[in-house]
Scaffold this motif. Structure first.
Motif, mmCIF file in Angstrom:
data_model
loop_
_atom_site.group_PDB
_atom_site.id
_atom_site.type_symbol
_atom_site.label_atom_id
_atom_site.label_comp_id
_atom_site.label_asym_id
_atom_site.label_seq_id
_atom_site.Cartn_x
_atom_site.Cartn_y
_atom_site.Cartn_z
ATOM 1 N N HIS A 8 -96.588 12.804 -52.992
ATOM 2 C CA HIS A 8 -98.041 12.995 -52.969
ATOM 3 C C HIS A 8 -98.635 12.742 -54.342
ATOM 4 O O HIS A 8 -99.645 12.044 -54.484
ATOM 5 C CB HIS A 8 -98.383 14.414 -52.505
ATOM 6 C CG HIS A 8 -98.510 14.538 -51.022
ATOM 7 N ND1 HIS A 8 -99.368 13.754 -50.287
ATOM 8 C CD2 HIS A 8 -97.910 15.376 -50.143
ATOM 9 C CE1 HIS A 8 -99.277 14.096 -49.006
ATOM 10 N NE2 HIS A 8 -98.400 15.075 -48.898
ATOM 11 N N CYS A 12 -101.294 9.950 -55.487
ATOM 12 C CA CYS A 12 -102.595 10.317 -56.044
ATOM 13 C C CYS A 12 -102.809 9.701 -57.425
ATOM 14 O O CYS A 12 -103.934 9.332 -57.773
ATOM 15 C CB CYS A 12 -102.722 11.834 -56.135
ATOM 16 S SG CYS A 12 -102.875 12.624 -54.533
ATOM 17 N N ALA A 63 -101.168 21.923 -45.994
ATOM 18 C CA ALA A 63 -101.826 20.754 -45.399
ATOM 19 C C ALA A 63 -102.744 21.148 -44.254
ATOM 20 O O ALA A 63 -103.551 20.342 -43.799
ATOM 21 C CB ALA A 63 -100.785 19.750 -44.913
ATOM 22 N N GLN A 88 -107.015 18.547 -41.721
ATOM 23 C CA GLN A 88 -105.733 18.204 -42.330
ATOM 24 C C GLN A 88 -105.993 17.806 -43.779
ATOM 25 O O GLN A 88 -106.804 16.913 -44.050
ATOM 26 C CB GLN A 88 -105.088 17.033 -41.585
ATOM 27 C CG GLN A 88 -103.701 16.676 -42.056
ATOM 28 C CD GLN A 88 -102.621 17.602 -41.513
ATOM 29 O OE1 GLN A 88 -102.863 18.352 -40.576
ATOM 30 N NE2 GLN A 88 -101.445 17.552 -42.117
ATOM 31 N N ASP A 90 -104.567 16.100 -46.853
ATOM 32 C CA ASP A 90 -103.476 15.187 -47.176
ATOM 33 C C ASP A 90 -103.213 15.059 -48.674
ATOM 34 O O ASP A 90 -102.222 14.443 -49.074
ATOM 35 C CB ASP A 90 -103.782 13.794 -46.612
ATOM 36 C CG ASP A 90 -103.839 13.796 -45.095
ATOM 37 O OD1 ASP A 90 -103.016 14.495 -44.479
ATOM 38 O OD2 ASP A 90 -104.714 13.122 -44.528
ATOM 39 N N LEU A 91 -104.106 15.625 -49.500
ATOM 40 C CA LEU A 91 -103.961 15.482 -50.939
ATOM 41 C C LEU A 91 -103.567 16.812 -51.573
ATOM 42 O O LEU A 91 -104.069 17.862 -51.173
ATOM 43 C CB LEU A 91 -105.280 15.009 -51.563
ATOM 44 C CG LEU A 91 -105.819 13.672 -51.068
ATOM 45 C CD1 LEU A 91 -107.202 13.419 -51.676
ATOM 46 C CD2 LEU A 91 -104.866 12.543 -51.424
ATOM 47 N N ARG A 101 -110.320 16.306 -52.347
ATOM 48 C CA ARG A 101 -109.491 17.056 -51.403
ATOM 49 C C ARG A 101 -110.358 17.783 -50.366
ATOM 50 O O ARG A 101 -110.015 17.825 -49.189
ATOM 51 C CB ARG A 101 -108.629 18.046 -52.185
ATOM 52 C CG ARG A 101 -107.787 18.996 -51.369
ATOM 53 C CD ARG A 101 -106.999 19.904 -52.310
ATOM 54 N NE ARG A 101 -106.479 21.094 -51.642
ATOM 55 C CZ ARG A 101 -105.273 21.192 -51.107
ATOM 56 N NH1 ARG A 101 -104.464 20.151 -51.133
ATOM 57 N NH2 ARG A 101 -104.871 22.314 -50.547
#
Length: 270
Positions: A8, A12, A63, A88, A90-91, A101
């Motif tokens: 992740h 990012c 998440a 959800q 994801d970051l 986010r």
């Protein structure tokens, strides 16, 4: 770090330069004075609807989260409407980039209120996070404010440190200057810029009087008006009631613990 978190962060890191450019563009669009308000910024005459916005993540799975927007009647702080949505995330959390986010879900929900329930559209939104009190001058409250073109205020429980602002220094100053609800002091960086203010919310003996909240301009509302409005919304706790309600309701939805909050007159739960 676990492999999935490393993946992740690696993903990012590729986007950080792009996000920084987007924040720079949004920062240029922030309006830092009272502009286009539908209420009197001195007396708050005409102010009827104040919202709080927050997102709570599951402790078991970061998440999985619930985004919450709660619209309250002002000044009674009675809940008029709440909207919650399972989302959800994801970051991972990266300091200074919270908006990427959390803001997409909240912006979408605000726009749905504007389209489907315009009579409940808030006149100002208090966001759990920072506005211009941010290394690049554009935290989640400013991000949401500029994108939706609604007045927003950033209200954070913890200080983000940059431009010479340090937790120890601010704590010491707060102990010297802040005593009762509404007492505040400007947060001035070594650059000479006023980034926001530290303010004491409601005190009831359970919290130390020197534990401030951190207020900053989001969009279209001045720091002076932001401080005054947030103070008037601290009716039950250290944090303002709109954010407290959004936090309670998002947490109740993401991790039920056997309690049921009073149902709002109008509730949307996706």
């Amino acid at each position: 770090l676990p492999c999935f978190l490393l993946a992740h962060f690696s993903m990012c890191s590729q986007f950080l330069p792009l996000w920084e450019r987007e924040q720079a563009e949004l920062e240029q669009a922030i309006v830092k004075e009272n502009t286009g308000l539908t209420f009197d910024p001195e007396t708050f005459a005409g102010l009827q609807r104040v919202a709080g916005a927050d997102i709570s993540c599951s402790r078991e799975n970061n998440a999985v989260a619930v985004a919450s927007i709660v619209v309250l009647e002002y000044p009674a702080m009675k809940v008029l409407y709440e909207k919650r949505r399972c989302v959800q995330i994801d970051l991972p959390y990266i300091s200074g980039f919270l908006a990427f986010r959390e803001s997409p879900a909240l912006i979408e929900m605000i726009e749905e209120i504007r389209t489907h329930k315009p009579s409940l559209l808030p006149q100002v939104i208090l966001i759990d996070g920072n506005g211009i009190l941010h290394p690049r001058g554009c935290g989640v409250a400013s991000h949401i404010g500029v994108v939706t073109d609604l007045p927003t205020i950033g209200v954070a429980k913890n200080l983000i440190c940059f431009d010479g602002l340090s937790r120890d220094k601010v704590k010491q100053q707060a102990e010297e200057k802040l005593v009762k609800q509404g007492d505040h002091m400007e947060l001035v960086g070594t650059s000479g810029r006023v980034h926001g203010a530290a303010m004491i919310g409601r005190t009831d003996g359970k919290h130390t009087r020197h534990k401030p909240i951190f207020i900053s301009i989001g969009h279209r509302i001045s720091l002076k008006t932001s401080i005054k409005l947030v103070s008037s919304c601290c009716t039950t706790a250290r944090i303002p009631e709109p954010i407290r309600q959004a936090d309670l309701r998002s947490r109740e939805a993401v991790e039920p613990v056997g309690r049921q909050l009073p149902t709002a007159p109008t509730l949307d739960f996706d």
